[in-house]
Design a protein around this motif. Structure first.
Motif, PDB file in Angstrom:
ATOM      1  N   ILE A   1     -12.717 -14.985 -30.504  1.00 43.82           N
ATOM      2  CA  ILE A   1     -13.614 -15.034 -28.959  1.00 43.82           C
ATOM      3  C   ILE A   1     -13.635 -16.558 -28.793  1.00 43.82           C
ATOM      4  O   ILE A   1     -13.490 -16.947 -27.477  1.00 43.82           O
ATOM      5  CB  ILE A   1     -14.918 -14.494 -29.109  1.00 43.82           C
ATOM      6  N   THR A   2     -13.644 -17.459 -29.610  1.00 44.03           N
ATOM      7  CA  THR A   2     -13.515 -18.661 -29.673  1.00 44.03           C
ATOM      8  C   THR A   2     -12.300 -19.205 -29.023  1.00 44.03           C
ATOM      9  O   THR A   2     -12.055 -19.898 -27.855  1.00 44.03           O
ATOM     10  CB  THR A   2     -13.783 -19.627 -30.747  1.00 44.03           C
ATOM     11  N   THR A   3     -11.161 -18.708 -29.445  1.00 43.39           N
ATOM     12  CA  THR A   3      -9.875 -18.852 -28.788  1.00 43.39           C
ATOM     13  C   THR A   3      -9.693 -18.497 -27.438  1.00 43.39           C
ATOM     14  O   THR A   3      -9.161 -19.249 -26.543  1.00 43.39           O
ATOM     15  CB  THR A   3      -8.704 -18.140 -29.530  1.00 43.39           C
ATOM     16  N   VAL A   4     -10.289 -17.085 -27.112  1.00 42.39           N
ATOM     17  CA  VAL A   4     -10.396 -16.726 -25.702  1.00 42.39           C
ATOM     18  C   VAL A   4     -11.002 -17.846 -24.892  1.00 42.39           C
ATOM     19  O   VAL A   4     -10.659 -18.157 -23.773  1.00 42.39           O
ATOM     20  CB  VAL A   4     -10.848 -15.385 -25.674  1.00 42.39           C
ATOM     21  N   ARG A   5     -12.172 -18.172 -25.282  1.00 40.10           N
ATOM     22  CA  ARG A   5     -12.977 -19.002 -24.463  1.00 40.10           C
ATOM     23  C   ARG A   5     -12.255 -20.310 -24.106  1.00 40.10           C
ATOM     24  O   ARG A   5     -12.141 -20.861 -23.189  1.00 40.10           O
ATOM     25  CB  ARG A   5     -14.229 -19.618 -25.393  1.00 40.10           C
ATOM     26  N   GLU A   6     -11.393 -20.785 -25.165  1.00 39.18           N
ATOM     27  CA  GLU A   6     -10.607 -22.196 -24.959  1.00 39.18           C
ATOM     28  C   GLU A   6      -9.435 -21.964 -23.752  1.00 39.18           C
ATOM     29  O   GLU A   6      -9.017 -22.745 -23.186  1.00 39.18           O
ATOM     30  CB  GLU A   6     -10.037 -22.663 -26.099  1.00 39.18           C
ATOM     31  N   ASP A   7      -9.067 -20.751 -23.634  1.00 38.82           N
ATOM     32  CA  ASP A   7      -7.818 -20.566 -22.808  1.00 38.82           C
ATOM     33  C   ASP A   7      -8.582 -20.057 -21.511  1.00 38.82           C
ATOM     34  O   ASP A   7      -7.799 -20.425 -20.349  1.00 38.82           O
ATOM     35  CB  ASP A   7      -7.261 -19.165 -23.404  1.00 38.82           C
ATOM     36  N   PHE A   8      -9.674 -19.330 -21.454  1.00 33.41           N
ATOM     37  CA  PHE A   8     -10.199 -18.608 -20.134  1.00 33.41           C
ATOM     38  C   PHE A   8     -11.449 -19.615 -19.804  1.00 33.41           C
ATOM     39  O   PHE A   8     -12.068 -18.916 -18.742  1.00 33.41           O
ATOM     40  CB  PHE A   8     -10.204 -17.316 -20.198  1.00 33.41           C
ATOM     41  N   GLY A   9     -12.187 -20.098 -20.619  1.00 35.98           N
ATOM     42  CA  GLY A   9     -13.380 -20.877 -20.126  1.00 35.98           C
ATOM     43  C   GLY A   9     -14.510 -19.978 -20.148  1.00 35.98           C
ATOM     44  O   GLY A   9     -15.324 -19.875 -19.072  1.00 35.98           O
ATOM     45  N   GLN A  10     -14.881 -19.100 -21.132  1.00 36.18           N
ATOM     46  CA  GLN A  10     -15.906 -18.227 -21.267  1.00 36.18           C
ATOM     47  C   GLN A  10     -16.769 -18.667 -22.341  1.00 36.18           C
ATOM     48  O   GLN A  10     -18.050 -19.293 -21.930  1.00 36.18           O
ATOM     49  CB  GLN A  10     -15.418 -16.852 -21.199  1.00 36.18           C
ATOM     50  N   ARG A  11     -16.723 -18.353 -23.484  1.00 38.17           N
ATOM     51  CA  ARG A  11     -17.679 -18.413 -24.676  1.00 38.17           C
ATOM     52  C   ARG A  11     -17.464 -20.033 -25.433  1.00 38.17           C
ATOM     53  O   ARG A  11     -16.141 -20.004 -25.603  1.00 38.17           O
ATOM     54  CB  ARG A  11     -17.481 -17.414 -25.641  1.00 38.17           C
ATOM     55  N   SER A  12     -18.429 -20.525 -25.305  1.00 36.77           N
ATOM     56  CA  SER A  12     -18.151 -22.027 -26.124  1.00 36.77           C
ATOM     57  C   SER A  12     -18.592 -21.527 -27.726  1.00 36.77           C
ATOM     58  O   SER A  12     -19.584 -20.960 -28.011  1.00 36.77           O
ATOM     59  CB  SER A  12     -19.415 -23.032 -25.702  1.00 36.77           C
ATOM     60  N   PRO A  13     -17.672 -22.278 -28.548  1.00 40.56           N
ATOM     61  CA  PRO A  13     -17.947 -22.306 -29.931  1.00 40.56           C
ATOM     62  C   PRO A  13     -19.499 -22.664 -30.499  1.00 40.56           C
ATOM     63  O   PRO A  13     -19.925 -22.478 -31.311  1.00 40.56           O
ATOM     64  CB  PRO A  13     -16.893 -22.744 -30.710  1.00 40.56           C
ATOM     65  N   LEU A  14     -20.134 -23.443 -29.371  1.00 40.50           N
ATOM     66  CA  LEU A  14     -21.248 -24.081 -29.800  1.00 40.50           C
ATOM     67  C   LEU A  14     -22.415 -23.226 -29.783  1.00 40.50           C
ATOM     68  O   LEU A  14     -23.580 -23.334 -30.228  1.00 40.50           O
ATOM     69  CB  LEU A  14     -21.518 -25.426 -28.851  1.00 40.50           C
ATOM     70  N   ASN A  15     -21.926 -21.819 -29.077  1.00 44.71           N
ATOM     71  CA  ASN A  15     -23.144 -21.100 -29.136  1.00 44.71           C
ATOM     72  C   ASN A  15     -23.628 -20.540 -30.345  1.00 44.71           C
ATOM     73  O   ASN A  15     -24.587 -19.788 -30.455  1.00 44.71           O
ATOM     74  CB  ASN A  15     -22.552 -19.549 -28.286  1.00 44.71           C
ATOM     75  N   ASP A  16     -22.815 -20.716 -31.597  1.00 43.97           N
ATOM     76  CA  ASP A  16     -23.303 -20.238 -32.784  1.00 43.97           C
ATOM     77  C   ASP A  16     -23.975 -21.466 -33.359  1.00 43.97           C
ATOM     78  O   ASP A  16     -24.681 -21.269 -34.724  1.00 43.97           O
ATOM     79  CB  ASP A  16     -22.133 -19.938 -33.569  1.00 43.97           C
ATOM     80  N   TYR A  17     -24.482 -22.438 -32.838  1.00 43.86           N
ATOM     81  CA  TYR A  17     -25.063 -23.678 -33.542  1.00 43.86           C
ATOM     82  C   TYR A  17     -26.588 -23.850 -32.804  1.00 43.86           C
ATOM     83  O   TYR A  17     -26.569 -23.902 -31.482  1.00 43.86           O
ATOM     84  CB  TYR A  17     -24.096 -24.676 -33.595  1.00 43.86           C
ATOM     85  N   HIS A  18     -27.598 -24.503 -33.374  1.00 38.60           N
ATOM     86  CA  HIS A  18     -28.630 -24.887 -32.935  1.00 38.60           C
ATOM     87  C   HIS A  18     -28.576 -26.420 -33.198  1.00 38.60           C
ATOM     88  O   HIS A  18     -28.367 -26.893 -33.975  1.00 38.60           O
ATOM     89  CB  HIS A  18     -29.758 -24.294 -33.914  1.00 38.60           C
TER      90      HIS A  18
END
Length: 602
Positions: free
Chosen positions: A39-56
């Motif tokens: 999903i992180t890879t998809v976000r980097e290609d299509f601008g959807q989910r950020s890997p920062l979503n898993d972090y506080h």
């Protein structure tokens, strides 16, 4: 890029069945982890989910611990988050906003020997699963320390095969977080985290861990909600408030610091019916979140009720003024004519929507109302006076407050202080033991380390490590050299300083850096220009109030840049001067000016 994920899982299987399925089920067990990476890879290609979503994120905090990797090469926060996610051992990283470097760590701030220090240009990012005491969905990402089942049976160590032999070993599945004997959900069980038990007669059992949408209930319309729910009621993941993809929006955390817009958690910054968030689905901009309402009578926390005047933005105003600034009569809140609206007494039970009185149910800049004029939907009630004690605190301190011994025990944002002699919710570095002469009694505000901004305290909010207290400097007392007392700065009706009238040419140049020696570029914690200003003395800058969310905005890490004609000067520019902003002083009612005090003189 085309990506297809197929997750196979047999129906009606037990934990024993899943272990005996061998290599086929092991592929499925890893699916949830690799799904996050993909999903992180998809976000980097299509601008959807950020890997920062898993972090506080904890702003202005650096975690110090003995186990860490050397600093990484310069990268963005998202790149650092991706690296940490793909490394099974990484649980936390410090990110330096100036050097753009991240330092990955093996542990989180929850361990006993971890030290959290204040740092203007470093933010701490921790994997949510390790700091949440609740579970999201079925708890696959839960990494808490509960080690007992719902029937109070002690959990068996994942690395042990006694008393029950099993194949869910930490070495076999390092991505599953099978630490010690903590409850986990390595097989995506719909009932949530579980464990093998130390009872020979009970092989495994589910753990009783509360769900995040049930952990904290909302009062009123959820304006004060600060829980950990980060999914909408339809199951869509929330977009981070500090990002503008996939949806661009105005509710940036630095613009609205009082709204608690942390990470991608559900919040209610605009006075909606209940907490909501922007979603990571490009086709759905925003949705409400599924968070239960508290039972019983609702009342806004810490709200001061006023009737003759209003404080801050006037949310607590309960007077009987029922006309707008222009004299137009207000429409009744329980009526839908001439304007149809959702701000009814039933929808907003805590906002005092009586008759047609001016109120502020959505946190606007001042009390307002719907008007009886069909051509004018809403208007402010700016004829209302601001209370005289709205800014001044009851106590004061001299110098930088190291000798302050008063009894103020709340921060400038109203959060109660943590006791200096306790370790909950924060493990303090400053204690009565190592600062015996600092007067660290109970939970009173103090300045034991000589902070130039004045008294502060650790807070009782688990997500706010510390903050400064709402205490003013005393008039007539000695001030530190080169620091001008903001109480002595006088304004006339135009918002100009009476004592600096020689600065006839002072001006704000369209909110952008100019080429005059008095021109100032205001920079946020990342060094990005967001507004302009003018230097009016050696350590005071004048700017527009509209550049800031309030007069009480968080300025730690903000700087004023001078001496350069370039908007983005080189780091080695010999003429550039960057001075931290100490505090702000707003102009009188009706003025749109704000004075910014610098840490040191030019």
């Amino acid at each position: 890029m085309v990506l297809t994920l197929v997750q196979w899982e047999p129906e009606e299987t037990t934990h024993n069945d899943r272990e005996m399925l061998g290599s086929e089920i092991r592929i499925n067990l890893r699916t949830e982890f690799w799904k996050q990476i993909l999903i992180t890879t998809v976000r980097e290609d299509f601008g959807q989910r950020s890997p920062l979503n898993d972090y506080h994120r904890s702003k202005g905090v650096q975690l110090q611990h003995g186990s860490y990797w050397p600093p990484e090469e310069p990268a963005s926060e998202e790149q650092c988050a991706s690296r940490c996610t793909m490394n099974y051992q990484c649980r936390t990283f410090n990110y330096n906003l100036q050097s753009k470097q991240c330092q990955m760590l093996y542990r989180t701030s929850q361990v006993s020997d971890a030290v959290r220090n204040r740092h203007n240009h470093i933010d701490l990012y921790e994997k949510k699963g390790y700091i949440r005491d609740c579970i999201v969905n079925n708890g696959v990402t839960y990494r808490g320390s509960v080690a007992k089942t719902r029937s109070e049976r002690t959990c068996q160590q994942w690395s042990s095969n006694l008393p029950h032999e099993h194949r869910n070993s930490p070495g076999q599945f390092p991505e599953k977080g099978l630490d010690s004997n903590y409850c986990r959900n390595p097989d995506n069980d719909q009932n949530g985290p579980w464990c093998y038990t130390m009872d020979w007669n009970t092989r495994l059992e589910t753990c009783d861990i509360i769900r995040c949408n049930e952990e904290v209930c909302v009062l009123c319309n959820g304006e004060d909600y600060d829980g950990f729910v980060d999914y909408t009621e339809s199951g869509r993941e929330c977009q981070r408030w500090d990002l503008n993809y996939p949806h661009s929006h105005k509710y940036q955390p630095e613009t609205y610091p009082e709204k608690k817009l942390d990470d991608n958690y559900c919040r209610n910054p605009d006075g909606s019916l209940r907490p909501w968030c922007y979603t990571t689905d490009p086709a759905v901009e925003r949705e409400y979140c599924n968070i239960q309402k508290c039972s019983g009578q609702h009342k806004l926390k810490g709200l001061e009720i006023t009737k003759k005047c209003f404080k801050h933005r006037g949310v607590g105003y309960r007077g009987t003024v029922n006309q707008t600034t222009s004299g137009t009569h207000c429409q009744r809140w329980d009526m839908q004519f001439p304007h149809v609206h959702d701000f009814t007494p039933d929808n907003y039970q805590c906002k005092g929507l009586e008759k047609n009185y001016c109120r502020n149910p959505d946190g606007s800049e001042a009390p307002w109302c719907f008007t009886t004029d069909p051509g004018v939907r809403t208007a402010l009630c700016l004829q209302l006076k601001r209370c005289e004690d709205d800014i001044e605190s009851e106590e004061c301190y001299d110098g930088n407050g190291t000798t302050y011994r008063g009894v103020v025990n709340k921060t400038r944002k109203g959060i109660p202080c943590q006791r200096w002699d306790t370790n909950h919710p924060h493990i303090p570095r400053v204690t009565p033991h190592n600062y015996p002469e600092a007067g660290l009694l109970r939970n009173y505000c103090r300045n034991p380390d000589g902070d130039s901004h004045g008294p502060w305290c650790y807070t009782t909010n688990p997500k706010v490590h510390w903050d400064y207290c709402a205490i003013s400097t005393c008039k007539g007392h000695a001030k530190p050299k080169s620091i001008e007392d903001p109480d002595e700065v006088e304004f006339d009706s135009c918002g100009k300083r009476e004592d600096r009238m020689i600065q006839k040419r002072s001006r704000i140049i369209g909110g952008s850096p100019g080429n005059s020696p008095w021109t100032v570029s205001l920079r946020n914690r990342k060094g990005k220009h967001f507004c302009g200003g003018s230097l009016v003395s050696r350590n005071w800058v004048i700017s527009s109030k509209q550049c800031f969310s309030s007069c009480y905005a968080e300025f730690r890490g903000y700087e004023a840049w001078m001496g350069t004609v370039l908007k983005n000067p080189r780091s080695d520019d010999p003429d550039k001067q960057a001075i931290p902003i100490r505090k702000a002083v707003c102009g009188p009612n009706g003025s749109n000016l704000i004075m910014l005090e610098l840490e040191s003189a030019m």
